[in-house]
Scaffold this active site. Structure first.
Site, PDB file in Angstrom:
ATOM      1  N   GLU A 458       0.603  -1.290   0.049  1.00 29.16           N
ATOM      2  CA  GLU A 458      -0.013  -0.091  -0.138  1.00 29.16           C
ATOM      3  C   GLU A 458       0.950   1.315  -0.047  1.00 29.16           C
ATOM      4  O   GLU A 458       0.454   2.233  -0.644  1.00 29.16           O
ATOM      5  CB  GLU A 458      -0.973   0.050   1.309  1.00 29.16           C
ATOM      6  CG  GLU A 458      -1.954  -1.043   1.134  1.00 29.16           C
ATOM      7  CD  GLU A 458      -3.270  -0.558   0.205  1.00 29.16           C
ATOM      8  OE1 GLU A 458      -3.183   0.499  -0.209  1.00 29.16           O
ATOM      9  OE2 GLU A 458      -3.783  -1.914   0.014  1.00 29.16           O
ATOM     10  N   GLU A 467      -0.849   9.710  -0.140  1.00 30.49           N
ATOM     11  CA  GLU A 467      -1.383   9.387  -1.491  1.00 30.49           C
ATOM     12  C   GLU A 467      -0.868  10.724  -2.520  1.00 30.49           C
ATOM     13  O   GLU A 467      -1.150  11.766  -2.108  1.00 30.49           O
ATOM     14  CB  GLU A 467      -2.981   9.117  -1.553  1.00 30.49           C
ATOM     15  CG  GLU A 467      -3.411   8.662  -2.952  1.00 30.49           C
ATOM     16  CD  GLU A 467      -4.856   8.341  -3.041  1.00 30.49           C
ATOM     17  OE1 GLU A 467      -5.562   8.056  -3.951  1.00 30.49           O
ATOM     18  OE2 GLU A 467      -5.459   8.502  -1.902  1.00 30.49           O
ATOM     19  N   ASN A 504     -13.681   7.238   7.780  1.00 30.25           N
ATOM     20  CA  ASN A 504     -12.673   6.459   8.436  1.00 30.25           C
ATOM     21  C   ASN A 504     -11.773   7.355   9.225  1.00 30.25           C
ATOM     22  O   ASN A 504     -11.358   6.895  10.392  1.00 30.25           O
ATOM     23  CB  ASN A 504     -12.058   5.630   7.295  1.00 30.25           C
ATOM     24  CG  ASN A 504     -12.514   4.458   6.836  1.00 30.25           C
ATOM     25  OD1 ASN A 504     -13.079   3.706   7.540  1.00 30.25           O
ATOM     26  ND2 ASN A 504     -12.612   4.211   5.428  1.00 30.25           N
TER      27      ASN A 504
END
Length: 580
Positions: A458, A467, A504
């Site tokens: 990831e 990201e 989240n």
């Protein structure tokens, strides 16, 4: 016997079905499966010597599952049946007279005016129920519900109509009935209060039938949760309670003995499962003279109050275990969707009972009834006053307490697993990584290998703690909780597991005791990022799958699919070699 809130493997005996007509394409084998009996029993009951020779239109008798092989079908006159508790319809008082459904069919009623339906009726008995049965074989809960709802709502709803509604509206969990979804057909709610004659009396004395679970098969202890069958209790006289039995379509009498209701065919014994219905006319009709009246206790469709209860901040689903599951179960008990007795069979274990109870809660509160405890369900509980993440401390970050590998992984081991990780970054990140793994119980080689493999993939071996993309692609993603303008960029993927979405961030922040919703960039800092990864890991019960060596399932629960599986598996195999 009966379809219930939870799809347990109950005994598959079926109620009385007098005759059926052979249709085109039928075989004895198909008919035996449809009516939950055997080819041999069908052949013997109909004196068929060659099972292959049956004709369209031929009338067949289906053996009665309540009787031993070879016994006769119970008499249509209950007073001659030999069972002192099997009474005619007027046993509890003068029958209120027949009622008619939308098809113009007339049905007798019990003394209080509740229709009496037989689940094996030729009009609906052969209908498919749930995922693999029939109303005749396993529709007692649904048939009992149709009787109760008809009386309370004033609209005659037969089992065939209710089944059709449930088929279209997600009313079954396997073969198990979702009570709240069924009640919606009549504009009612349903709840499962604690078992007590007081709870029953308040309802039936106001003319509101209740549905109870009974154990009828001696020695079976009622299957997994004590319930083999369901009946509709309608009224009472003294310590005698009268119920409409879907097995026979007749009224039976049950005596109050040591807090249980006992009687009827096969000496039914109540199991402690009770379903009441809310809404509609508060007093749709009173019971016969001799019963004590009184208003119905104030209830709402969600059962009791969950105000102030603490609930886990992370996601949960079937298979999860631990204190967070227990918190959810306690809330479901308070909400009236799970009984304490049901919870006591597996506290802290997210099994079929918890899943079905959660589906029931979701259906009652406008949440997709998936049985998955996620952001939308947490929001529904919060609206009712529950505190999500409130006093649970680190919540699902904290892992199992059993001893495992001590000291985490070494610097050398980490760099062997992630060969492109620089010495400097490895030294910077290792303390935070090991601390998070210890906190989360990721403390065995299998768990650590699976965890590190997923993180390596990831984050590009910890190269990307945020990201690269802007996050605009997540704008408006309600499934991620991104409901405000700019949420896509604000809550882009961060940390070694790329935590994404407002929901989240909020959940992880509550679990960690950090306000990540208002400080989202903190999720990229190693002291927080590795802990969010550990939270995400435990919120999806991934140690369990790691222990089983089921790395594909670990991947699916993280990714939602199997993207990058080859890369992830390469890291996983390397980590196993290094750590074992």
């Amino acid at each position: 016997m009966g379809s219930t809130l939870f799809p347990y493997p109950y005994p598959t005996e079926h109620p009385t079905v007098s005759t059926i007509s052979v249709r085109s394409g039928d075989t004895l084998s198909k008919l035996a499966a449809r009516y939950n009996t055997t080819v041999d029993k069908l052949a013997k009951a109909n004196n068929i010597k060659d099972p292959d020779l049956i004709k369209v239109g031929q009338k067949l008798t289906v053996p009665d599952g309540f009787d031993s092989p070879g016994t006769k079908t119970p008499s249509s006159n209950p007073s001659k049946s030999g069972d002192k508790f099997d009474q005619p319809a007027a046993a509890g008082g003068r029958a209120a007279g027949p009622v008619k459904d939308d098809d113009g069919r007339s049905f007798p009623t019990s003394a209080d005016g509740t229709p009496m339906y037989r689940q094996g009726d030729t009009q609906w008995g052969g209908r498919r129920l749930g995922t693999g049965s029939s109303i005749s074989a396993a529709g007692c809960a649904m048939t009992s519900t149709a009787m109760a709802m008809s009386k309370i709502s004033g609209k005659v709803i037969n089992p065939g109509e209710l089944d059709a509604y449930l088929d279209k509206n997600g009313g079954y969990s396997g073969n198990g009935l979702i009570w709240g979804q069924a009640a919606k057909m009549a504009g009612l709610g349903a709840t499962k209060p604690g078992w007590s004659t007081s709870n029953i009396n308040k309802q039936i004395d106001a003319g509101r039938p209740v549905v109870i679970g009974v154990d009828y098969k001696a020695g079976s202890n009622g299957g997994a949760n004590g319930t083999d069958h369901w009946v509709t209790v309608t009224h009472r006289k003294g310590d005698t309670y009268y119920a409409n039995d879907p097995a026979t379509g007749k009224e039976i009498a049950l005596k109050l003995q040591n807090g249980k209701l006992v009687g009827g065919p096969k000496n039914y014994k109540s199991t402690g499962e009770l379903v009441t219905f809310t809404g509609g006319n508060p007093r749709p009709g009173t019971a016969p003279a001799g019963s004590s009246g009184g208003p119905v206790a104030g209830q709402n469709s969600s059962g009791g109050s969950v105000k102030g209860l603490s609930l886990p901040a992370g996601d949960l689903e079937k298979g999860a275990r631990g204190k967070d599951v227990e918190l959810l179960q306690k809330a479901l008990v308070k909400a009236g969707n799970l009984t304490q007795a049901e919870m006591n069979t597996g506290p802290g274990i997210f099994g079929p009972k918890t899943e079905a109870a959660l589906k029931e809660f979701q259906a009652a509160h406008g949440v997709p009834n998936t049985g998955y405890y996620g952001p939308k369900t947490r929001a529904a509980f919060e609206k009712l006053g529950a505190k999500v993440g409130g006093s649970t401390g680190p919540g699902p970050v904290t892992g199992p307490s059993e001893p495992g590998t001590k000291g985490g992984v070494s610097l050398a081991q980490l760099r062997k697993i992630m060969p492109n990780l620089s010495q400097a970054k490895a030294e910077q990140y290792l303390p935070h990584l090991n601390k998070a793994m210890a906190e989360a119980g990721i403390n065995t080689p299998k768990r650590q290998a699976a965890f590190l493999a997923q993180l390596a993939h990831e984050s590009g071996e910890f190269r990307y703690m945020e990201e690269i993309a802007s996050g605009a692609a997540y704008e408006g993603r309600k499934d991620l909780g991104n409901t405000e303008p700019g949420d896509g960029k604000r809550f882009k993927g961060r940390g070694p597991i790329q935590l994404t979405g407002r929901a989240n961030y909020r959940a992880a922040g509550k679990a960690l005791g950090i306000d990540l919703e208002n400080n989202p960039t903190r999720a990229a800092d190693p002291d927080v990022g590795f802990r969010t990864a550990a939270w995400f890991w435990n919120s999806r019960n991934l140690n369990t799958y790691a222990d089983a060596g089921n790395f594909r399932e670990v991947t699916r629960r993280i990714n939602g699919g199997y993207n990058g599986l080859a890369s992830r598996e390469a890291y996983y195999n390397r980590a196993l070699d290094v750590l074992t």
